[in-house]
Design a protein around this motif. Sequence first.
Motif, PDB file in Angstrom:
ATOM      1  N   PRO A 122       0.799  -1.230   0.000  1.00  0.00           N
ATOM      2  CA  PRO A 122       0.000   0.000   0.000  1.00  0.00           C
ATOM      3  C   PRO A 122       0.837   1.289   0.000  1.00  0.00           C
ATOM      4  O   PRO A 122       0.345   2.338  -0.357  1.00  0.00           O
ATOM      5  N   GLU A 123       2.123   1.204   0.391  1.00  0.00           N
ATOM      6  CA  GLU A 123       2.936   2.434   0.374  1.00  0.00           C
ATOM      7  C   GLU A 123       3.147   2.948  -1.049  1.00  0.00           C
ATOM      8  O   GLU A 123       3.327   4.136  -1.261  1.00  0.00           O
ATOM      9  N   TRP A 124       3.090   2.080  -2.028  1.00  0.00           N
ATOM     10  CA  TRP A 124       3.183   2.513  -3.423  1.00  0.00           C
ATOM     11  C   TRP A 124       1.959   3.312  -3.817  1.00  0.00           C
ATOM     12  O   TRP A 124       2.049   4.286  -4.543  1.00  0.00           O
ATOM     13  N   ARG A 125       0.810   2.886  -3.361  1.00  0.00           N
ATOM     14  CA  ARG A 125      -0.444   3.579  -3.673  1.00  0.00           C
ATOM     15  C   ARG A 125      -0.405   5.020  -3.149  1.00  0.00           C
ATOM     16  O   ARG A 125      -0.905   5.929  -3.786  1.00  0.00           O
ATOM     17  N   LYS A 126       0.221   5.219  -1.994  1.00  0.00           N
ATOM     18  CA  LYS A 126       0.294   6.559  -1.398  1.00  0.00           C
ATOM     19  C   LYS A 126       1.142   7.506  -2.240  1.00  0.00           C
ATOM     20  O   LYS A 126       0.941   8.707  -2.216  1.00  0.00           O
ATOM     21  N   GLN A 127       2.105   6.961  -2.989  1.00  0.00           N
ATOM     22  CA  GLN A 127       2.986   7.795  -3.812  1.00  0.00           C
ATOM     23  C   GLN A 127       2.302   8.300  -5.077  1.00  0.00           C
ATOM     24  O   GLN A 127       2.733   9.272  -5.665  1.00  0.00           O
ATOM     25  N   LEU A 128       1.247   7.614  -5.485  1.00  0.00           N
ATOM     26  CA  LEU A 128       0.626   7.927  -6.775  1.00  0.00           C
ATOM     27  C   LEU A 128      -0.406   9.041  -6.649  1.00  0.00           C
ATOM     28  O   LEU A 128      -1.132   9.113  -5.655  1.00  0.00           O
ATOM     29  N   PRO A 129      -0.494   9.881  -7.660  1.00  0.00           N
ATOM     30  CA  PRO A 129      -1.509  10.941  -7.637  1.00  0.00           C
ATOM     31  C   PRO A 129      -2.894  10.367  -7.912  1.00  0.00           C
ATOM     32  O   PRO A 129      -3.035   9.363  -8.599  1.00  0.00           O
ATOM     33  N   LYS A 130      -3.903  11.011  -7.362  1.00  0.00           N
ATOM     34  CA  LYS A 130      -5.279  10.622  -7.650  1.00  0.00           C
ATOM     35  C   LYS A 130      -5.761  11.475  -8.823  1.00  0.00           C
ATOM     36  O   LYS A 130      -5.654  12.684  -8.802  1.00  0.00           O
ATOM     37  N   LEU A 131      -6.285  10.816  -9.844  1.00  0.00           N
ATOM     38  CA  LEU A 131      -6.777  11.530 -11.020  1.00  0.00           C
ATOM     39  C   LEU A 131      -8.199  11.999 -10.756  1.00  0.00           C
ATOM     40  O   LEU A 131      -9.024  11.245 -10.237  1.00  0.00           O
ATOM     41  N   ASN A 132      -8.489  13.239 -11.135  1.00  0.00           N
ATOM     42  CA  ASN A 132      -9.869  13.714 -11.008  1.00  0.00           C
ATOM     43  C   ASN A 132     -10.685  13.220 -12.199  1.00  0.00           C
ATOM     44  O   ASN A 132     -10.165  12.581 -13.113  1.00  0.00           O
ATOM     45  N   PHE A 133     -11.962  13.507 -12.178  1.00  0.00           N
ATOM     46  CA  PHE A 133     -12.871  13.010 -13.218  1.00  0.00           C
ATOM     47  C   PHE A 133     -12.419  13.422 -14.609  1.00  0.00           C
ATOM     48  O   PHE A 133     -12.393  12.619 -15.532  1.00  0.00           O
ATOM     49  N   GLN A 134     -12.037  14.681 -14.769  1.00  0.00           N
ATOM     50  CA  GLN A 134     -11.643  15.200 -16.081  1.00  0.00           C
ATOM     51  C   GLN A 134     -10.384  14.494 -16.585  1.00  0.00           C
ATOM     52  O   GLN A 134     -10.280  14.149 -17.753  1.00  0.00           O
TER      53      GLN A 134
END
Length: 167
Positions: A122-134
């Motif tokens: 899960p620490e990898w998931r924290k490094q990734l940006p969250k994409l918005n809808f657009q």
Amino acid sequence: MWDYKEVPLNINGRVAVPVSIFWGLACVFIVRVLNPYLMTVVEGWQQRFSIFLPLVLLMLISFDLGFTLANLSSLRRAMNAMSATIQEKKEQLQTNLDELKTAAEERYQSRSNWLAEMKEQPEWRKQLPKLNFQERRFLNSFPNMKSKEIKSPLTEIRQLSRELRKK
């Protein structure tokens, strides 16, 4: 998109008589029916709103352009971050190849295990940006999109984006 080889009466698949007739009738409809109606509507708006309506419309278009450009820029940064993370994960798998030669070689050659490894850590998931809808819409709406900056295939970035969305 412009392949009319299956349409009857085509010329080298580039133009076809039925399609040309359709567009010709559509143009006649626009010029004879739709345009005169819209002209009366626009004249009414011009008398009612004067210069303010064009200014408001121009501001809306400018806002939309700015919003789209900001989202494209944000998407590019997010895709770079995702690509870097994917590449880092692939490189980590490759360095472990010496220690776990047979198992790691199968995982790396399939190139689909990077996603399973990311799910386990899960620490990898924290490094990734969250994409918005657009940003997700841009990513999914343009299947042939290319970037010189990104090393990972866009299919992998799309797959990672879907997994991040699932949580």
